[in-house]
Design a protein around this motif. Structure first.
Motif, PDB file in Angstrom:
ATOM      1  N   GLN A  37       0.835  -1.200   0.000  1.00  0.00           N
ATOM      2  CA  GLN A  37       0.000   0.000   0.000  1.00  0.00           C
ATOM      3  C   GLN A  37       0.872   1.252   0.000  1.00  0.00           C
ATOM      4  N   ARG A  38       0.259   2.339  -0.408  1.00  0.00           N
ATOM      5  CA  ARG A  38       0.875   3.657  -0.309  1.00  0.00           C
ATOM      6  C   ARG A  38      -0.207   4.628   0.149  1.00  0.00           C
ATOM      7  N   ALA A  39       0.237   5.707   0.782  1.00  0.00           N
ATOM      8  CA  ALA A  39      -0.716   6.686   1.310  1.00  0.00           C
ATOM      9  C   ALA A  39      -0.492   8.046   0.661  1.00  0.00           C
ATOM     10  N   VAL A  40      -1.585   8.743   0.457  1.00  0.00           N
ATOM     11  CA  VAL A  40      -1.553  10.127  -0.011  1.00  0.00           C
ATOM     12  C   VAL A  40      -2.160  10.979   1.090  1.00  0.00           C
ATOM     13  N   SER A  51       3.760  14.173  -2.626  1.00  0.00           N
ATOM     14  CA  SER A  51       4.545  12.970  -2.348  1.00  0.00           C
ATOM     15  C   SER A  51       3.643  11.882  -1.770  1.00  0.00           C
ATOM     16  N   THR A  52       4.136  10.653  -1.843  1.00  0.00           N
ATOM     17  CA  THR A  52       3.407   9.518  -1.280  1.00  0.00           C
ATOM     18  C   THR A  52       4.134   9.013  -0.041  1.00  0.00           C
ATOM     19  N   SER A  54       5.220   5.685   2.217  1.00  0.00           N
ATOM     20  CA  SER A  54       5.448   4.247   2.070  1.00  0.00           C
ATOM     21  C   SER A  54       4.962   3.482   3.299  1.00  0.00           C
ATOM     22  N   THR A 103       2.917   4.422  -8.905  1.00  0.00           N
ATOM     23  CA  THR A 103       3.039   4.947  -7.531  1.00  0.00           C
ATOM     24  C   THR A 103       3.390   6.432  -7.467  1.00  0.00           C
ATOM     25  N   LEU A 106       0.296   8.779  -7.795  1.00  0.00           N
ATOM     26  CA  LEU A 106      -0.888   8.589  -6.948  1.00  0.00           C
ATOM     27  C   LEU A 106      -1.562   9.907  -6.542  1.00  0.00           C
ATOM     28  N   PRO A 107      -0.810  10.943  -6.178  1.00  0.00           N
ATOM     29  CA  PRO A 107      -1.501  12.203  -5.847  1.00  0.00           C
ATOM     30  C   PRO A 107      -2.324  12.750  -7.014  1.00  0.00           C
ATOM     31  N   THR A 115     -10.271   7.342  -5.625  1.00  0.00           N
ATOM     32  CA  THR A 115      -9.744   6.033  -5.245  1.00  0.00           C
ATOM     33  C   THR A 115     -10.225   4.915  -6.175  1.00  0.00           C
TER      34      THR A 115
END
Length: 282
Positions: A37-40, A51-52, A54, A103, A106-107, A115
């Motif tokens: 997974q990655r988060a924004v 940026s994302t 990790s 990746t 993603l932003p 999503t």
């Protein structure tokens, strides 16, 4: 005494409340990004960060910031499309995709698509590419040139998906079917081809049998001619020789039999002899 106990309990309650409030604040300030997974981060004042984030446990400012979790692992997608071929036949195709997000983008994906980016993009561009590719081939070419069709669909779809920040790991046509009328026409064509092949085999077999009969007749004619020529050259001597050989074979066969005896036929002058069959029981 009672007042002191009451003050103590009140103090303990305030401490517990403070600790509970602090724990809730600390818990709300932490978030976890699992493997794959990655988060924004969405900031109420600054918007979506470029940026994302990790994997791992991270801090944020409660209420002010909010994490949006994305799954970056490859996921399967399937959809069906009805397209027209170059010769105006309708074809039903099922396409299977393996996709994942790019990746670093993603932003941008979150800001433009949200999503559920794959559900919004892949069916639309998949149908578009399938219709464009299928229209370049005749209906029968979709079967005979299927690898070329699949490769063209994959290349075109990969380029279109890349514009939306989606990476395609695999593209495959899993099902292909024609309309009822075309399927019936193909079946009739196959039956006709099989009948033609069967008729061709029958003709070839008859031709081979005819040639064999001619060769056999020619051989028999040549053999008869040779015998006739030999008879003419040797006169009746050849015929007498054949008669003597046949009589010798018959005599040898009768001599090997256990119930055969020899009796003179004349007055003992060495003339012809008769062969008499005797009953073994006597």
């Amino acid at each position: 005494m009672a007042a002191a106990a009451s003050n103590l309990l009140s103090g303990i309650a305030r401490v517990a409340l403070t600790l509970g409030t602090g724990a809730a604040l600390v818990n709300s300030a932490l978030y976890t990004v699992d493997g794959g997974q990655r988060a924004v981060i969405f900031d109420r004042f600054g918007g979506v960060r470029d940026s994302t984030v990790s994997e791992g446990t991270h801090f944020l400012i409660p209420w002010l910031q909010k994490p949006i979790i994305f799954d970056i692992r490859t996921r399967p997608h399937s959809f069906t499309s009805t397209s027209g071929t170059k010769d105006l036949q309708m074809v039903n195709l099922t396409l299977r995709l393996l996709s994942r997000p790019d990746t670093p983008r993603l932003p941008t994906i979150f800001k433009t698509l949200g999503t559920e980016y794959d559900e919004k993009v892949l069916p639309s561009i998949g149908n578009e590419v399938l219709k464009a590719v299928v229209a370049q081939f005749n209906a029968d070419q979709l079967l005979t040139d299927r690898p070329a069709v699949s490769a063209l669909v994959k290349d075109s779809l990969t380029k279109r998906a890349k514009d939306f920040g989606i990476i395609l790991d695999d593209v495959a046509i899993t099902h292909l079917s024609y309309g009822t009328e075309f399927s019936r026409a193909v079946e009739q064509k196959q039956v006709a081809q099989q009948e033609a092949e069967r008729s061709k085999f029958v003709v070839m077999k008859a031709e081979q049998e005819r040639r064999a009969a001619i060769i056999r007749a020619e051989g028999e004619s040549e053999a008869a001619k040779l015998i006739s020529d030999a008879t003419l050259q040797a006169g009746m001597g050849l015929v007498e020789l054949r008669r003597i050989e046949a009589a010798r074979e018959n005599a040898a066969t009768l001599a090997r039999s256990g119930n055969i005896g020899y009796i003179p036929s004349g007055g003992g002058n060495g003339g012809n002899q008769l062969l008499l069959g005797l009953n073994a029981a006597r």
